[in-house]
Design an enzyme around this catalytic site. Structure first.
Site, PDB file in Angstrom:
ATOM      1  N   ARG A 189      16.701  20.000  61.208  1.00  0.00           N
ATOM      2  CA  ARG A 189      15.450  20.725  60.925  1.00  0.00           C
ATOM      3  C   ARG A 189      15.000  20.303  59.524  1.00  0.00           C
ATOM      4  O   ARG A 189      15.716  20.540  58.550  1.00  0.00           O
ATOM      5  CB  ARG A 189      15.683  22.234  61.003  1.00  0.00           C
ATOM      6  CG  ARG A 189      14.534  23.036  60.442  1.00  0.00           C
ATOM      7  CD  ARG A 189      14.603  24.507  60.757  1.00  0.00           C
ATOM      8  NE  ARG A 189      14.205  24.742  62.137  1.00  0.00           N
ATOM      9  CZ  ARG A 189      13.765  25.914  62.607  1.00  0.00           C
ATOM     10  NH1 ARG A 189      13.670  26.965  61.803  1.00  0.00           N
ATOM     11  NH2 ARG A 189      13.419  26.050  63.865  1.00  0.00           N
ATOM     12  N   HIS A 210       7.973  20.314  67.211  1.00  0.00           N
ATOM     13  CA  HIS A 210       9.069  21.245  67.538  1.00  0.00           C
ATOM     14  C   HIS A 210       9.373  21.129  69.043  1.00  0.00           C
ATOM     15  O   HIS A 210       9.122  22.050  69.812  1.00  0.00           O
ATOM     16  CB  HIS A 210       8.649  22.671  67.173  1.00  0.00           C
ATOM     17  CG  HIS A 210       9.780  23.641  67.062  1.00  0.00           C
ATOM     18  ND1 HIS A 210      11.111  23.280  67.194  1.00  0.00           N
ATOM     19  CD2 HIS A 210       9.784  24.993  66.818  1.00  0.00           C
ATOM     20  CE1 HIS A 210      11.865  24.346  67.044  1.00  0.00           C
ATOM     21  NE2 HIS A 210      11.089  25.404  66.820  1.00  0.00           N
ATOM     22  N   GLN A 249      11.341  23.864  71.137  1.00  0.00           N
ATOM     23  CA  GLN A 249      10.577  25.084  71.412  1.00  0.00           C
ATOM     24  C   GLN A 249       9.698  24.899  72.645  1.00  0.00           C
ATOM     25  O   GLN A 249       9.605  25.780  73.503  1.00  0.00           O
ATOM     26  CB  GLN A 249       9.688  25.405  70.192  1.00  0.00           C
ATOM     27  CG  GLN A 249       8.882  26.676  70.366  1.00  0.00           C
ATOM     28  CD  GLN A 249       9.775  27.901  70.434  1.00  0.00           C
ATOM     29  OE1 GLN A 249      10.605  28.104  69.567  1.00  0.00           O
ATOM     30  NE2 GLN A 249       9.618  28.730  71.470  1.00  0.00           N
ATOM     31  N   ASP A 300       1.295  31.345  66.853  1.00  0.00           N
ATOM     32  CA  ASP A 300       2.414  31.150  65.938  1.00  0.00           C
ATOM     33  C   ASP A 300       1.989  31.752  64.605  1.00  0.00           C
ATOM     34  O   ASP A 300       0.799  32.084  64.410  1.00  0.00           O
ATOM     35  CB  ASP A 300       2.702  29.631  65.813  1.00  0.00           C
ATOM     36  CG  ASP A 300       3.954  29.315  65.004  1.00  0.00           C
ATOM     37  OD1 ASP A 300       4.718  30.245  64.681  1.00  0.00           O
ATOM     38  OD2 ASP A 300       4.169  28.123  64.703  1.00  0.00           O
ATOM     39  N   CYS A 309       6.584  31.587  69.500  1.00  0.00           N
ATOM     40  CA  CYS A 309       7.898  30.969  69.264  1.00  0.00           C
ATOM     41  C   CYS A 309       8.808  31.845  68.414  1.00  0.00           C
ATOM     42  O   CYS A 309      10.022  31.691  68.468  1.00  0.00           O
ATOM     43  CB  CYS A 309       7.719  29.600  68.615  1.00  0.00           C
ATOM     44  SG  CYS A 309       6.909  29.684  66.991  1.00  0.00           S
ATOM     45  N   ARG A 348      15.396  29.119  74.735  1.00  0.00           N
ATOM     46  CA  ARG A 348      15.761  28.053  73.794  1.00  0.00           C
ATOM     47  C   ARG A 348      17.179  27.565  74.116  1.00  0.00           C
ATOM     48  O   ARG A 348      17.471  26.378  74.119  1.00  0.00           O
ATOM     49  CB  ARG A 348      15.703  28.568  72.345  1.00  0.00           C
ATOM     50  CG  ARG A 348      14.308  28.863  71.816  1.00  0.00           C
ATOM     51  CD  ARG A 348      13.490  27.593  71.639  1.00  0.00           C
ATOM     52  NE  ARG A 348      14.154  26.624  70.776  1.00  0.00           N
ATOM     53  CZ  ARG A 348      14.104  26.621  69.446  1.00  0.00           C
ATOM     54  NH1 ARG A 348      13.382  27.529  68.811  1.00  0.00           N
ATOM     55  NH2 ARG A 348      14.729  25.702  68.734  1.00  0.00           N
TER      56      ARG A 348
HETATM   57  N1  NVA Z   1       5.265  26.857  62.676  1.00  0.00           N
HETATM   58  C1  NVA Z   1       6.445  27.590  62.332  1.00  0.00           C
HETATM   59  C2  NVA Z   1       7.423  27.578  63.450  1.00  0.00           C
HETATM   60  C3  NVA Z   1       8.681  28.332  63.189  1.00  0.00           C
HETATM   61  C4  NVA Z   1       9.627  28.293  64.334  1.00  0.00           C
HETATM   62  C5  NVA Z   1       7.055  26.980  61.077  1.00  0.00           C
HETATM   63  O1  NVA Z   1       7.067  25.753  60.941  1.00  0.00           O
HETATM   64  O2  NVA Z   1       7.511  27.748  60.229  1.00  0.00           O
HETATM   65  N1   CP Z   2      11.291  29.485  67.050  1.00  0.00           N
HETATM   66  C1   CP Z   2      12.173  29.001  66.164  1.00  0.00           C
HETATM   67  O1   CP Z   2      12.372  27.785  66.010  1.00  0.00           O
HETATM   68  O2   CP Z   2      12.836  29.975  65.489  1.00  0.00           O
HETATM   69  P1   CP Z   2      13.794  29.765  64.229  1.00  0.00           P
HETATM   70  O3   CP Z   2      12.929  29.335  63.081  1.00  0.00           O
HETATM   71  O4   CP Z   2      14.405  31.120  64.009  1.00  0.00           O
HETATM   72  O5   CP Z   2      14.812  28.733  64.562  1.00  0.00           O
END
Ligand code: NVA
Ligand code: CP
Length: 317
Positions: free
Chosen positions: A111, A138, A141, A233, A274, A302
């Protein structure tokens, strides 16, 4: 899934760009099978002896726990690597890290902020690399989202999906996933916050093959009208905290999913997010905690979708 230049046999999952409609279908079928097996106590240790390394530059609840538990359920192991605790934090290159970790691990999930970082990791690792979220994409997701839609609506092709809010990482990959599975999708985003241009172009071209209409508008009502699925989101993704005041002023109240927006959609429309969610910002509590919301099933999926990806990448389907 993308086949790496450095190793003819390994595949990576960095975005929905790399998956064909057929790949997606196969992952969803395996995910459903693994889900049923797990729930009926018939889980198979398909990844016994395999270890997943999980590099996190950003915080996570769902991604971390679902990957870790997924590996345990498949009989394997997972190692959590906070990017601030490994030598990357002191300047060791991604290239050297990728080569070192490939000697210990069977698969790496990362990540990251910059999508180029996970691409570099994949290029230099000899084991499969999975994007567990970058600023641009992502994919894990979206596989869970498609599994959830399929479970709820019993089909994908022919459905209509609306996205309201930020044209962010989730929106980018959702456009590609929708287009490749025949779901028509309209993203309603404020000017300057649209999904990536090349993603929209690629999604439109994929949609031509599957019959999915892909569109971007600034009008939430246009997107929501007659939709089977309404998704959103956070307005403030990880790393965008400094833009909070500007973003709130631009996104609210127009792009919030509330009861009025849900009324524009079909009566049996589902609401997806998500997570993590901010009630009162991108969605009202009434909607996310209401009867049309499928967010907990989506979060659970997930686990099942990623187990399928892990099995396929490590060739244990
Ligand atoms: N768009 C959000 C998704 C989190 C799962 C982020 O990047 O923080
Ligand atoms: N939806 C998602 O990726 O959640 P987290 O940021 O908690 O991993």
């Amino acid at each position: 899934m993308k086949t790496s230049k450095t190793s003819s046999s390994k595949r990576d999952l960095l975005s929905m760009h790399e998956l064909s409609g057929r790949d997606i279908d196969a992952i969803l079928k395996l995910a459903s099978k693994l889900k049923q097996e797990q729930k009926s106590g018939r889980a198979r240790p398909l990844l016994r002896g395999k270890t997943l390394g999980m590099i996190f530059q950003k915080p996570s609840t769902r991604t971390r726990v679902s990957f870790e538990v997924g590996m345990y359920q498949l009989g394997g192991d997972a190692v959590y690597l906070s990017a601030s605790d490994i030598q990357i934090a002191r300047g060791e290159t991604i290239e050297d890290t990728a080569k070192t970790l490939s000697g210990y691990l069977d698969c790496i999930m990362a990540r990251v902020y910059d999508h180029a970082d996970v691409q570099k990791l994949a290029t230099h690792a000899s084991v499969p690399v999975i994007n567990g979220l970058s600023d641009a994409y992502h994919p894990c997701q979206i596989l869970a989202d498609l599994l959830t839609i399929k479970e709820r609506k019993k089909k994908l092709a022919g459905l209509k999906m609306a996205w309201l809010g930020d044209g962010d990482n989730v929106c980018n990959d959702l456009l590609l996933g929708a287009a490749k599975t025949g779901i028509s999708m309209t993203a309603a985003c404020p000017a300057g916050y649209e999904p990536l241009e090349d993603v929209v172009m690629a999604a439109k071209s994929e949609g031509k093959k599957t019959g999915a209409d892909i569109a971007v508008t600034s009008d939430p009502a246009v997107a929501a009208k007659g939709a089977d699925v309404i998704a959103t989101d956070t307005f403030i993704s990880i790393g965008k905290e400094g833009e909070q005041a500007t973003r709130e002023a631009i996104f609210m109240p127009r792009y919030q999913v509330n009861a009025g927006v849900m009324r524009l959609a079909k009566k049996d429309a589902i609401f997806m997010h998500c997570l993590p969610a901010k009630r009162g910002q991108e969605v009202t509590a009434e909607v996310i905690d209401g009867p049309q919301s499928v967010v907990w099933q989506e979060a659970e999926n997930r686990l099942h979708a990623q187990k399928a990806v892990l099995c396929m990448l490590m060739k244990k389907a």
